[in-house]
Design an enzyme around this catalytic site. Structure first.
Site, mmCIF file in Angstrom:
data_model
loop_
_atom_site.group_PDB
_atom_site.id
_atom_site.type_symbol
_atom_site.label_atom_id
_atom_site.label_comp_id
_atom_site.label_asym_id
_atom_site.label_seq_id
_atom_site.Cartn_x
_atom_site.Cartn_y
_atom_site.Cartn_z
ATOM 1 N N SER A 1 0.798 -1.230 0.000
ATOM 2 C CA SER A 1 0.000 0.000 0.000
ATOM 3 C C SER A 1 0.821 1.266 0.000
ATOM 4 C CB SER A 1 -0.904 0.032 1.241
ATOM 5 O OG SER A 1 -1.760 -1.065 1.226
ATOM 6 N N THR B 1 -1.558 1.927 4.478
ATOM 7 C CA THR B 1 -0.978 3.280 4.443
ATOM 8 C C THR B 1 -0.321 3.626 5.774
ATOM 9 O OG1 THR B 1 -2.583 4.096 2.881
ATOM 10 C CG2 THR B 1 -1.636 5.735 4.359
ATOM 11 N N THR C 1 1.339 6.845 0.870
ATOM 12 C CA THR C 1 0.542 5.711 0.398
ATOM 13 C C THR C 1 0.606 5.572 -1.119
ATOM 14 O OG1 THR C 1 -1.689 4.741 0.495
ATOM 15 C CG2 THR C 1 -1.583 7.078 0.042
ATOM 16 N N ARG D 1 -7.121 9.034 -9.639
ATOM 17 C CA ARG D 1 -7.717 9.223 -8.312
ATOM 18 C C ARG D 1 -6.652 9.606 -7.270
ATOM 19 N NH1 ARG D 1 -7.089 6.828 -2.939
ATOM 20 N NH2 ARG D 1 -9.103 6.839 -1.904
ATOM 21 N N THR E 1 -6.120 6.325 8.076
ATOM 22 C CA THR E 1 -5.935 5.269 7.090
ATOM 23 C C THR E 1 -7.314 4.739 6.731
ATOM 24 O OG1 THR E 1 -4.835 3.163 6.607
ATOM 25 C CG2 THR E 1 -5.629 3.468 8.853
ATOM 26 N N GLY E 2 -7.420 4.121 5.591
ATOM 27 C CA GLY E 2 -8.719 3.586 5.187
ATOM 28 C C GLY E 2 -9.193 4.231 3.903
#
Ligand code: SD4
Length: 337
Positions: free
Chosen positions: A94, A196, A214, A224, A247-248
């Site tokens: 990641s 990340t 990340t 993106r 994160t996420g």
């Protein structure tokens, strides 16, 4: 694909039970130093400096950052050195080298950094540079801007002496080939396939800095950009208050400006833990139909050296360096049923 998330779910069960019973602390396997003495300590109430906190099982990163701090270095150097470890690790799918590519098979990188004086730098949609966090720092220190993107960020990096490298490993390429066959929908991206690093440090002088880096969500649309390079979304620090990182699934962090929100809540008197919980609640309230599918985890630390962590659901964990020890903790989370 990263397998360590799965291993961690087991530990999370232990940690969450402890959280529920007010017995937060280190089990033997959570303590990287094998130190069981801290078994009944509530880490959220500890307040000694220096401190480093990082998303996920990022022991090597907190070790690198702690080494800087223990040698009297500043928090900015510490978070940069810490963030560079996963960036160069081909096993981390990641971040940086070895990061999973977008739908076009291209690895694109996002990163930001912020120091205790409120200076900030960021890069997004950057390709072929192993250490986007160092480019972000260079943007902060050598340009009048905060963020450079894509080709412009790459040209800047090359002009600053960074070298172009192919970051797509054979392993990541294979995952992409597999994804092209399966075409999993966006909603299936979860804590199993992202790591990340957001990292916050308070140095011996009590000054704070933060970094976040990340390769973004695996198999994202080409072009993106997520929350991680956005100051206030993926990371934010304010030397009067503390800092936070995320994160996420970045879209939900961006829609609620999570890290800035957490810092402002701490400014108003909330503890780091309360502030992280409120930021997750904000996502739950605003996006009641989708928060179950889109995972988010927050970390925060205040100027006293107290910290907090909270996720939308089970599986989020963090590495903490404090009192000379590096420990891995499962985060508490919202979705209990
Ligand atoms: C993003 N927040 O690009 C990042 C992804 C992430 O671990 O956290 N991965 O949305």
């Amino acid at each position: 694909m990263t397998i360590k998330r799965r291993k961690f779910l087991k530990k999370s069960v232990i940690g969450t039970a402890m959280a529920g019973s007010g017995l937060w602390g280190c089990t033997t396997d959570q303590n990287h130093n094998g130190n069981t003495a801290a078994a009944s300590i509530n880490p959220h109430s500890q307040s000694s400096l220096p401190i480093v906190i990082a998303t996920w099982d990022n022991l090597k990163a907190t070790e690198a950052a702690a080494e800087v701090l223990n040698n009297g270095g500043g928090a900015l150097d510490a978070v940069e050195q810490g963030a560079k470890l996963p960036e160069a690790d081909p096993q981390d799918n990641s971040v940086g080298y070895g990061g999973l590519p977008d739908r076009s098979g291209i690895v694109t990188l996002d990163a930001c950094i912020m120091d205790h004086q409120g200076n900030a730098g960021a890069v997004c949609f950057l390709q072929n540079i192993m250490h986007p966090i160092s480019v972000a720092r260079r943007v902060m220190e050598s340009t009048p801007h905060v963020m450079l993107s894509g080709q412009g960020a790459l040209e800047f990096a090359l002009a600053e002496g960074f070298e172009e490298e192919n970051l797509l490993t054979e392993d990541s390429k294979q995952h992409w080939e597999q994804w092209k066959v399966e075409k999993k929908p966006y909603g299936e991206i979860n804590f199993e396939n992202h790591d990340t690093i957001g990292i916050l440090a308070l140095d011996q002088q009590g000054n704070i800095s933060g970094a976040c880096t990340t390769s973004g969500l695996a198999f994202k649309m080409h072009g993106r950009v997520g929350d991680s390079p956005i100051i206030g979304a993926g990371m934010y620090v304010d030397n009067e208050v503390g800092g936070a990182c995320a994160t996420g699934v970045g879209e939900y962090v961006m829609k609620t400006l999570g890290s800035f929100l957490i810092v402002e809540l701490m400014r108003q008197g909330r503890s780091p833990q309360e502030a992280c919980e409120e930021a997750i609640q904000r996502i739950v309230k605003r996006h009641p139909k989708v928060y179950r599918e889109y995972e988010v985890g927050y970390l925060a630390v205040n100027k006293k050296g107290q910290h907090g962590a909270y996720g939308t659901e089970q599986g989020f964990e963090y590495t903490l360096f404090q009192n000379g020890n590096h420990n891995l903790f499962p985060s508490d989370y919202y979705l209990k049923s």
